[in-house]
Design a protein around this motif. Sequence first.
Motif, mmCIF file in Angstrom:
data_model
loop_
_atom_site.group_PDB
_atom_site.id
_atom_site.type_symbol
_atom_site.label_atom_id
_atom_site.label_comp_id
_atom_site.label_asym_id
_atom_site.label_seq_id
_atom_site.Cartn_x
_atom_site.Cartn_y
_atom_site.Cartn_z
ATOM 1 N N GLN A 1 11.276 13.005 -6.946
ATOM 2 C CA GLN A 1 11.238 11.915 -6.483
ATOM 3 C C GLN A 1 12.090 11.116 -6.178
ATOM 4 O O GLN A 1 12.965 10.562 -6.907
ATOM 5 C CB GLN A 1 10.367 11.163 -5.896
ATOM 6 C CG GLN A 1 9.548 10.576 -5.189
ATOM 7 C CD GLN A 1 8.191 9.795 -5.027
ATOM 8 O OE1 GLN A 1 7.382 10.204 -5.995
ATOM 9 N NE2 GLN A 1 7.143 8.933 -4.281
ATOM 10 N N GLU B 1 7.828 6.512 -0.788
ATOM 11 C CA GLU B 1 7.737 7.060 -0.090
ATOM 12 C C GLU B 1 9.257 6.846 0.961
ATOM 13 O O GLU B 1 8.988 6.291 1.561
ATOM 14 C CB GLU B 1 7.431 8.216 0.574
ATOM 15 C CG GLU B 1 6.469 8.848 0.223
ATOM 16 C CD GLU B 1 5.501 9.845 1.116
ATOM 17 O OE1 GLU B 1 5.481 10.953 1.568
ATOM 18 O OE2 GLU B 1 4.254 10.009 -0.537
ATOM 19 N N ALA C 1 2.479 -4.447 -4.921
ATOM 20 C CA ALA C 1 2.163 -2.692 -4.509
ATOM 21 C C ALA C 1 0.418 -3.440 -5.888
ATOM 22 O O ALA C 1 -0.180 -3.407 -6.299
ATOM 23 C CB ALA C 1 2.657 -1.642 -6.205
ATOM 24 N N THR D 1 4.131 3.334 -4.766
ATOM 25 C CA THR D 1 3.083 4.285 -6.262
ATOM 26 C C THR D 1 3.827 4.070 -7.373
ATOM 27 O O THR D 1 4.697 3.839 -8.214
ATOM 28 C CB THR D 1 3.040 5.467 -5.852
ATOM 29 O OG1 THR D 1 2.514 5.537 -4.758
ATOM 30 C CG2 THR D 1 2.413 6.396 -7.551
ATOM 31 N N ARG E 1 -9.222 -3.454 -6.222
ATOM 32 C CA ARG E 1 -8.279 -2.470 -6.704
ATOM 33 C C ARG E 1 -7.238 -3.948 -7.635
ATOM 34 O O ARG E 1 -7.752 -5.212 -7.580
ATOM 35 C CB ARG E 1 -7.182 -2.202 -5.093
ATOM 36 C CG ARG E 1 -7.341 -3.712 -4.166
ATOM 37 C CD ARG E 1 -6.549 -3.305 -3.315
ATOM 38 N NE ARG E 1 -6.240 -4.314 -2.018
ATOM 39 C CZ ARG E 1 -5.867 -3.865 -0.956
ATOM 40 N NH1 ARG E 1 -5.171 -2.628 -0.595
ATOM 41 N NH2 ARG E 1 -5.807 -5.292 -0.340
ATOM 42 N N GLU F 1 0.522 -0.917 -0.377
ATOM 43 C CA GLU F 1 -0.082 0.132 -0.261
ATOM 44 C C GLU F 1 1.284 0.959 0.341
ATOM 45 O O GLU F 1 0.163 2.372 -0.393
ATOM 46 C CB GLU F 1 -1.004 0.370 1.064
ATOM 47 C CG GLU F 1 -0.145 0.629 2.547
ATOM 48 C CD GLU F 1 -0.313 -1.406 3.097
ATOM 49 O OE1 GLU F 1 0.065 -1.914 4.198
ATOM 50 O OE2 GLU F 1 -0.133 -2.387 2.212
ATOM 51 N N HIS F 2 1.980 1.410 0.671
ATOM 52 C CA HIS F 2 2.820 2.172 0.532
ATOM 53 C C HIS F 2 3.784 2.418 -1.105
ATOM 54 O O HIS F 2 5.069 3.156 -0.844
ATOM 55 C CB HIS F 2 4.391 2.288 1.433
ATOM 56 C CG HIS F 2 3.774 2.201 2.479
ATOM 57 N ND1 HIS F 2 3.683 1.420 3.693
ATOM 58 C CD2 HIS F 2 1.925 3.198 2.887
ATOM 59 C CE1 HIS F 2 2.768 1.877 4.742
ATOM 60 N NE2 HIS F 2 1.141 2.880 4.275
ATOM 61 N N GLY G 1 3.151 4.087 -11.790
ATOM 62 C CA GLY G 1 3.097 4.805 -12.679
ATOM 63 C C GLY G 1 3.660 4.613 -14.294
ATOM 64 O O GLY G 1 4.961 4.033 -13.750
ATOM 65 N N GLU H 1 -5.589 1.350 -10.768
ATOM 66 C CA GLU H 1 -5.447 1.940 -12.857
ATOM 67 C C GLU H 1 -5.013 0.149 -12.740
ATOM 68 O O GLU H 1 -4.093 -0.721 -12.173
ATOM 69 C CB GLU H 1 -4.140 2.953 -12.868
ATOM 70 C CG GLU H 1 -3.375 3.441 -14.158
ATOM 71 C CD GLU H 1 -2.890 3.876 -14.548
ATOM 72 O OE1 GLU H 1 -1.973 4.675 -15.550
ATOM 73 O OE2 GLU H 1 -2.426 4.624 -13.137
ATOM 74 N N ALA I 1 -3.238 -0.965 -7.259
ATOM 75 C CA ALA I 1 -3.266 0.471 -7.569
ATOM 76 C C ALA I 1 -4.789 0.058 -8.774
ATOM 77 O O ALA I 1 -5.100 -1.077 -8.420
ATOM 78 C CB ALA I 1 -2.477 -0.099 -8.718
ATOM 79 N N ALA J 1 8.299 2.348 -9.932
ATOM 80 C CA ALA J 1 7.277 1.750 -8.353
ATOM 81 C C ALA J 1 8.146 2.873 -7.601
ATOM 82 O O ALA J 1 9.317 2.682 -7.466
ATOM 83 C CB ALA J 1 7.964 0.835 -7.793
#
Length: 129
Positions: A69, A117, A100, A60, A86, A57-58, A62, A104, A102, A114
């Motif tokens: 970042q 943070e 992960a 992201t 999800r 869940e941590h 894209g 999307e 998502a 991926a």
Amino acid sequence: RNAFTAGFLGEISYLTGMVAPADGAFTRIMTPYGPLHCLRSDTVPEGRTVVAGVRPEHVTLGRDRPAGQVNVLEGAVASALYEGTRVKYRVAIGDASVLAYAAETFAVDERLYAAIEPKHLILLPQLTP
């Protein structure tokens, strides 16, 4: 405090690396996939091999690399498991993988990024997960 406890409390992905000199407020972990930054931990000595753990869940995902970042890993979708609202993805990053979640949709074998943070990386001693 260890890989067993981290895994017992939920799914977690592991990336192994060596502690490098601190970078300001961050501890840097040098991995084969690139450097990772986590919140500074003065309890882990420089040069020590550690495992950086992250929960799905941590992470992201894209298609475009996030600008400015740290902790961005490039990989390819290895698998997708639909879980209602999800999808749980396994992203292959070199010889490692990261889980992960998502909303999307990504295709298997699709290249993506991926991002994690620094506050979400958990440092563990080098143990077999």
